[in-house]
Design a protein around this motif. Structure first.
Motif, mmCIF file in Angstrom:
data_model
loop_
_atom_site.group_PDB
_atom_site.id
_atom_site.type_symbol
_atom_site.label_atom_id
_atom_site.label_comp_id
_atom_site.label_asym_id
_atom_site.label_seq_id
_atom_site.Cartn_x
_atom_site.Cartn_y
_atom_site.Cartn_z
ATOM 1 N N VAL A 95 0.816 -1.114 0.215
ATOM 2 C CA VAL A 95 0.153 0.477 -0.217
ATOM 3 C C VAL A 95 1.190 1.564 0.108
ATOM 4 C CG1 VAL A 95 -1.585 1.191 1.214
ATOM 5 C CG2 VAL A 95 -2.246 -1.403 1.182
ATOM 6 N N SER A 96 0.820 2.141 -1.423
ATOM 7 C CA SER A 96 1.763 3.599 -1.009
ATOM 8 C C SER A 96 1.519 4.133 0.666
ATOM 9 C CB SER A 96 0.765 4.279 -2.292
ATOM 10 O OG SER A 96 0.205 4.852 -2.318
ATOM 11 N N LEU A 97 2.722 4.567 0.879
ATOM 12 C CA LEU A 97 2.763 5.521 1.823
ATOM 13 C C LEU A 97 1.771 6.808 2.263
ATOM 14 C CD1 LEU A 97 6.601 4.814 2.628
ATOM 15 C CD2 LEU A 97 4.832 4.210 3.881
ATOM 16 N N ASP A 98 1.663 7.159 0.977
ATOM 17 C CA ASP A 98 0.374 8.213 0.418
ATOM 18 C C ASP A 98 -1.123 8.078 0.795
ATOM 19 O OD1 ASP A 98 0.550 7.842 -1.634
ATOM 20 O OD2 ASP A 98 0.391 9.783 -2.251
ATOM 21 N N ALA A 99 -1.163 6.532 0.856
ATOM 22 C CA ALA A 99 -2.625 6.377 0.722
ATOM 23 C C ALA A 99 -3.368 6.368 1.524
ATOM 24 C CB ALA A 99 -2.468 4.598 1.069
ATOM 25 N N ASP A 100 -3.308 6.899 2.828
ATOM 26 C CA ASP A 100 -4.061 7.826 4.322
ATOM 27 C C ASP A 100 -4.527 9.054 3.601
ATOM 28 O OD1 ASP A 100 -1.615 8.510 3.935
ATOM 29 O OD2 ASP A 100 -1.792 9.310 6.358
ATOM 30 N N GLN A 101 -3.621 10.301 2.737
ATOM 31 C CA GLN A 101 -3.842 11.117 2.107
ATOM 32 C C GLN A 101 -4.646 11.245 0.627
ATOM 33 O OE1 GLN A 101 -1.077 13.866 1.896
ATOM 34 N NE2 GLN A 101 -0.376 13.243 3.645
ATOM 35 N N ARG A 102 -4.140 10.110 0.331
ATOM 36 C CA ARG A 102 -4.094 9.887 -1.859
ATOM 37 C C ARG A 102 -6.102 9.506 -2.145
ATOM 38 N NH1 ARG A 102 -1.690 11.188 -6.555
ATOM 39 N NH2 ARG A 102 0.810 11.340 -5.056
ATOM 40 N N ALA A 103 -5.886 8.182 -1.337
ATOM 41 C CA ALA A 103 -7.290 7.228 -1.216
ATOM 42 C C ALA A 103 -6.751 6.891 0.031
ATOM 43 C CB ALA A 103 -7.046 6.433 -1.743
ATOM 44 N N PRO A 104 -8.169 7.673 1.231
ATOM 45 C CA PRO A 104 -8.276 6.228 2.470
ATOM 46 C C PRO A 104 -9.082 5.393 2.329
ATOM 47 C CG PRO A 104 -8.393 8.993 2.552
ATOM 48 C CD PRO A 104 -8.165 9.022 1.131
ATOM 49 N N ALA A 105 -9.371 4.891 1.240
ATOM 50 C CA ALA A 105 -10.469 3.995 1.741
ATOM 51 C C ALA A 105 -9.782 2.918 1.467
ATOM 52 C CB ALA A 105 -11.369 4.095 0.534
ATOM 53 N N VAL A 106 -9.105 2.847 0.778
ATOM 54 C CA VAL A 106 -7.969 1.698 0.293
ATOM 55 C C VAL A 106 -7.165 1.102 1.407
ATOM 56 C CG1 VAL A 106 -7.643 2.473 -2.041
ATOM 57 C CG2 VAL A 106 -6.219 2.849 -0.019
ATOM 58 N N LEU A 107 -7.947 1.740 2.802
ATOM 59 C CA LEU A 107 -7.023 1.087 4.514
ATOM 60 C C LEU A 107 -8.006 0.120 4.872
ATOM 61 C CD1 LEU A 107 -5.110 4.985 5.469
ATOM 62 C CD2 LEU A 107 -4.178 2.845 4.320
ATOM 63 N N GLN A 108 -9.128 0.624 4.789
ATOM 64 C CA GLN A 108 -9.956 -0.713 4.543
ATOM 65 C C GLN A 108 -9.716 -1.935 4.334
ATOM 66 O OE1 GLN A 108 -14.718 0.744 4.662
ATOM 67 N NE2 GLN A 108 -14.938 -0.558 5.404
ATOM 68 N N LEU A 109 -9.711 -1.540 2.860
ATOM 69 C CA LEU A 109 -9.523 -2.884 1.526
ATOM 70 C C LEU A 109 -8.392 -3.052 2.552
ATOM 71 C CD1 LEU A 109 -10.156 -4.774 -0.764
ATOM 72 C CD2 LEU A 109 -8.325 -2.588 -2.095
ATOM 73 N N ARG A 110 -7.376 -2.940 2.805
ATOM 74 C CA ARG A 110 -6.189 -3.477 2.737
ATOM 75 C C ARG A 110 -6.720 -4.193 4.558
ATOM 76 N NH1 ARG A 110 -1.045 -0.396 5.533
ATOM 77 N NH2 ARG A 110 -2.827 0.160 6.608
ATOM 78 N N ALA A 111 -6.868 -3.434 5.225
ATOM 79 C CA ALA A 111 -7.502 -4.114 6.866
ATOM 80 C C ALA A 111 -8.578 -5.444 6.239
ATOM 81 C CB ALA A 111 -8.175 -2.971 7.448
ATOM 82 N N ILE A 112 -8.802 -5.302 5.382
ATOM 83 C CA ILE A 112 -9.863 -6.894 4.373
ATOM 84 C C ILE A 112 -8.884 -7.765 4.420
ATOM 85 C CG2 ILE A 112 -12.353 -7.497 3.373
ATOM 86 C CD1 ILE A 112 -13.079 -4.610 3.894
ATOM 87 N N LEU A 113 -7.916 -7.226 3.602
ATOM 88 C CA LEU A 113 -7.271 -8.282 2.843
ATOM 89 C C LEU A 113 -6.185 -8.504 3.636
ATOM 90 C CD1 LEU A 113 -6.903 -6.459 -0.048
ATOM 91 C CD2 LEU A 113 -8.307 -8.254 -0.531
ATOM 92 N N GLN A 114 -5.525 -8.127 4.374
ATOM 93 C CA GLN A 114 -4.829 -8.685 5.423
ATOM 94 C C GLN A 114 -5.383 -9.174 7.005
ATOM 95 O OE1 GLN A 114 -3.061 -4.659 7.249
ATOM 96 N NE2 GLN A 114 -1.483 -5.446 5.804
ATOM 97 N N TRP A 115 -6.814 -9.500 6.891
ATOM 98 C CA TRP A 115 -7.154 -10.021 8.082
ATOM 99 C C TRP A 115 -8.258 -11.334 7.153
ATOM 100 C CZ3 TRP A 115 -12.437 -11.714 7.123
ATOM 101 C CH2 TRP A 115 -13.159 -12.909 8.630
ATOM 102 N N GLN A 116 -8.089 -11.228 6.099
ATOM 103 C CA GLN A 116 -8.388 -12.868 5.457
ATOM 104 C C GLN A 116 -6.408 -13.768 4.758
ATOM 105 O OE1 GLN A 116 -10.888 -12.677 2.621
ATOM 106 N NE2 GLN A 116 -10.497 -10.640 2.877
ATOM 107 N N LEU A 117 -5.836 -13.319 5.421
ATOM 108 C CA LEU A 117 -4.137 -14.168 5.437
ATOM 109 C C LEU A 117 -3.292 -13.863 5.729
ATOM 110 C CD1 LEU A 117 -3.443 -11.712 2.511
ATOM 111 C CD2 LEU A 117 -3.678 -13.806 1.916
#
Length: 156
Positions: A95-117
């Protein structure tokens, strides 16, 4: 003589910071390694990423597939913000280091993906060659400044 050296060094550092402010570097990914998964599991994660993008039709997200069963990305207005890469011995999520500024919604997707792995422990990540962003990458990201409003995703 030493005074001139330090003055020249400081001047070079100021020039680098100024150049970064003018031409921000592309976002640097922050990778995490996970245990290898089978084809069905990867396809399920792929479908979740596609659903994420499709559920936000006019927010600037795009699903980009490099290899159907090996790698995909989610872009925010043409800039990659999430990468999922399936390698022979492990799975790499970035996940890009600027995701919290550029596209905060992807942080939720990252959490969903990580939870399954199942994550690799630190030693396994090092042995697998999972790259880790260095301090300089993080500093340059900070110095690059804010993401312009027109380059953000998830904001209508």
């Amino acid at each position: 003589m030493a005074r001139y050296f330090w003055a020249a060094t400081a001047l070079c550092l100021v020039a680098v910071v100024a150049a970064q402010a003018q031409w921000p570097a592309p976002p640097v990914p922050s990778p995490v390694g996970f245990q290898s998964i089978n084809d069905d599991r990867f396809s399920q994660l792929r479908r979740q990423a596609i659903q994420f993008v499709e559920s936000r039709p006019r927010q600037g997200f795009q699903f980009v597939e490099w290899h159907r069963d090996a790698e995909f990305q989610i872009h925010c207005r043409g800039v990659p913000v999430v990468w999922l890469e399936r390698r022979s011995q492990h799975l790499l999520l970035r996940v890009s280091l600027d995701a919290d500024q550029r596209a905060p919604a992807v942080l939720q997707l990252r959490a969903i993906l990580q939870w399954q792995l199942e994550p690799l422990d630190h030693l396994e990540q090092v042995l697998a060659g999972v790259p880790e962003p260095v301090l300089m990458d993080r500093m340059l990201q900070v110095l690059a400044g804010e993401v312009p409003d027109g380059a953000r995703c998830g904001v209508l």
